[in-house]
Design a protein around this motif. Structure first.
Motif, short mmCIF file in Angstrom:
data_model
loop_
_atom_site.label_atom_id
_atom_site.label_comp_id
_atom_site.label_asym_id
_atom_site.label_seq_id
_atom_site.Cartn_x
_atom_site.Cartn_y
_atom_site.Cartn_z
N VAL A 200 -5.28 -3.87 1.13
CA VAL A 200 -6.07 -5.18 0.75
C VAL A 200 -7.12 -5.00 -0.01
O VAL A 200 -7.40 -6.05 -1.08
CB VAL A 200 -6.43 -5.75 2.24
CG1 VAL A 200 -7.42 -6.72 1.98
CG2 VAL A 200 -5.34 -6.11 3.01
N THR A 201 -7.98 -3.98 0.09
CA THR A 201 -9.17 -3.75 -0.91
C THR A 201 -8.48 -3.75 -2.36
O THR A 201 -8.96 -4.12 -3.22
CB THR A 201 -10.11 -2.54 -0.54
OG1 THR A 201 -10.59 -2.74 1.08
CG2 THR A 201 -11.42 -2.54 -1.21
N ASP A 202 -7.53 -2.70 -2.24
CA ASP A 202 -6.90 -2.62 -3.57
C ASP A 202 -6.50 -3.78 -4.43
O ASP A 202 -6.86 -4.02 -5.44
CB ASP A 202 -5.71 -1.51 -3.55
CG ASP A 202 -5.08 -1.39 -4.67
OD1 ASP A 202 -5.91 -1.11 -5.85
OD2 ASP A 202 -3.85 -1.27 -4.46
N GLU A 203 -5.76 -4.41 -3.58
CA GLU A 203 -5.23 -5.91 -4.10
C GLU A 203 -6.22 -6.90 -4.47
O GLU A 203 -6.26 -7.40 -5.50
CB GLU A 203 -4.42 -6.43 -3.03
CG GLU A 203 -3.77 -7.87 -3.51
CD GLU A 203 -2.72 -7.66 -4.77
OE1 GLU A 203 -2.74 -8.79 -5.44
OE2 GLU A 203 -2.27 -6.32 -5.10
N LEU A 204 -7.33 -7.04 -3.68
CA LEU A 204 -8.45 -7.78 -4.10
C LEU A 204 -9.08 -7.39 -5.28
O LEU A 204 -9.60 -8.21 -6.14
CB LEU A 204 -9.43 -8.03 -2.74
CG LEU A 204 -8.82 -8.41 -1.48
CD1 LEU A 204 -10.18 -8.44 -0.48
CD2 LEU A 204 -8.71 -9.94 -1.92
N ALA A 205 -9.33 -5.81 -5.47
CA ALA A 205 -9.78 -5.43 -6.54
C ALA A 205 -9.16 -5.67 -7.79
O ALA A 205 -9.52 -5.96 -8.82
CB ALA A 205 -10.13 -3.85 -6.59
N ARG A 206 -7.59 -5.63 -7.68
CA ARG A 206 -7.14 -5.93 -8.73
C ARG A 206 -7.19 -7.41 -9.22
O ARG A 206 -7.25 -7.55 -10.41
CB ARG A 206 -5.55 -5.75 -8.52
CG ARG A 206 -5.02 -4.30 -8.12
CD ARG A 206 -3.55 -4.13 -7.68
NE ARG A 206 -3.19 -3.04 -7.13
CZ ARG A 206 -1.82 -2.47 -7.68
NH1 ARG A 206 -1.02 -2.88 -8.29
NH2 ARG A 206 -1.74 -1.09 -6.89
N ARG A 207 -7.10 -8.31 -8.57
CA ARG A 207 -7.35 -9.55 -8.54
C ARG A 207 -8.68 -9.71 -9.37
O ARG A 207 -8.97 -10.88 -10.06
CB ARG A 207 -7.35 -10.53 -7.41
CG ARG A 207 -5.69 -10.34 -6.91
CD ARG A 207 -5.46 -11.22 -5.63
NE ARG A 207 -4.19 -11.10 -5.15
CZ ARG A 207 -3.48 -12.16 -4.58
NH1 ARG A 207 -3.97 -13.26 -4.33
NH2 ARG A 207 -2.31 -11.98 -3.85
N ALA A 208 -10.02 -9.32 -8.76
CA ALA A 208 -11.22 -9.66 -9.23
C ALA A 208 -11.27 -8.87 -10.74
O ALA A 208 -11.90 -9.36 -11.49
CB ALA A 208 -12.19 -8.90 -8.29
N CYS A 209 -10.66 -7.52 -10.87
CA CYS A 209 -10.42 -7.42 -12.31
C CYS A 209 -9.74 -8.00 -13.22
O CYS A 209 -10.22 -8.40 -14.54
CB CYS A 209 -9.79 -5.73 -12.33
SG CYS A 209 -11.04 -4.36 -11.66
N TRP B 153 -19.39 -8.16 -2.51
CA TRP B 153 -18.00 -8.67 -2.98
C TRP B 153 -17.00 -8.60 -2.12
O TRP B 153 -16.27 -9.77 -1.62
CB TRP B 153 -17.78 -8.08 -4.31
CG TRP B 153 -16.41 -8.14 -4.68
CD1 TRP B 153 -16.05 -9.61 -5.13
CD2 TRP B 153 -15.25 -7.35 -4.35
NE1 TRP B 153 -14.26 -9.33 -5.32
CE2 TRP B 153 -14.05 -8.03 -4.82
CE3 TRP B 153 -15.11 -6.13 -3.77
CZ2 TRP B 153 -12.81 -7.50 -4.77
CZ3 TRP B 153 -13.88 -5.38 -3.54
CH2 TRP B 153 -12.51 -6.25 -4.23
N LEU B 154 -16.68 -7.41 -1.42
CA LEU B 154 -15.80 -7.02 -0.43
C LEU B 154 -15.96 -7.93 0.51
O LEU B 154 -14.70 -8.40 1.21
CB LEU B 154 -15.80 -5.59 -0.24
CG LEU B 154 -14.24 -5.24 0.82
CD1 LEU B 154 -13.21 -5.45 0.09
CD2 LEU B 154 -14.52 -3.70 0.87
#
Length: 221
Positions: A65-74, A192-193
């Motif tokens: 989930v953290t990876d996916e959220l970070a992809r969207r934030a990027c 952010w997380l």
């Protein structure tokens, strides 16, 4: 029955297959899961207790989930993460990273190019006041003893540490600034997380490992 998605992020399903794939990643070092901090990948372990397996899946879900959220934030920030690492690469977590970041965030940063890219961007945004650097230097003289003073066994906590036993402020200023900026960047990443995952809806069996609503909960990171 196995759910088709591990979580909903802004109403969009996060496939369970992504969690399964992460669970197959070989690990080395600390932070191997919600209930263990060392050992081989789950697929190569001896059969484990059902409660341990459930916690490991919940822990892995948080990483994905953290990876996916970070992809969207990027994407929102116009940042381009580097290419994905090979799935065959061993995921190595340092004990110090687990201690400082918690195993979920440490594993997410090791696993996710997007998370690392976002953290780097957040660190770059931090401003470290000169007064904060000077204050840190004044309060942590033991960290800046010269090699000669260390060999001599100088007491950094003594009432009167000789000035020549401590590296000059000008010599260590940039290092202190980098460390304080890194710490501020990590705090920004945590903030952010926490906000980003506050609206994530998890499927049964994929809740946060510290969620007290399920009987196996264990508040470790």
């Amino acid at each position: 029955m196995r759910p088709e998605h591990a979580a909903l992020i802004d109403g969009e399903p996060l496939p369970t297959d992504r969690v399964d794939s992460f669970l197959e990643t070989p690990f080395r070092g600390a932070g191997n899961g919600a209930t263990s901090h060392d050992g081989a990948a789950p697929a190569r372990r001896q059969p484990e207790a059902p409660s341990v397996a459930r916690q490991r899946r919940r822990w892995a879900t948080q990483v994905v989930v953290t990876d996916e959220l970070a992809r969207r934030a990027c994407a929102d920030r116009g940042l381009e993460p580097p290419p994905e690492v090979s799935p065959a690469k061993i995921l190595t977590l340092a004990e110090s990273d687990v201690a400082d970041l918690g195993s979920i965030v440490a594993a997410a940063l090791a696993h996710s190019p997007a998370a690392r890219t976002l953290l780097a961007a957040l660190e770059a945004e931090q401003t470290v006041p000169e007064a904060a650097v000077q204050d840190y230097y004044a309060r942590n003289q033991d960290r800046f003893l010269t090699p000669e003073a260390l060999r001599r066994g100088a007491d950094p906590f003594g009432e009167a540490t000789a000035s020549e036993d401590v590296q000059p402020y000008e010599v260590v200023r940039d290092r202190i600034t980098r460390e304080l900026r890194q710490a501020a960047g990590r705090q920004a990443f945590f903030g952010w997380l926490d906000q980003a995952r506050s609206t994530v809806v998890y499927s049964h069996g994929h809740e946060h490992p510290g969620d007290p609503s399920h009987p196996d909960h264990e508040h470790r990171h």
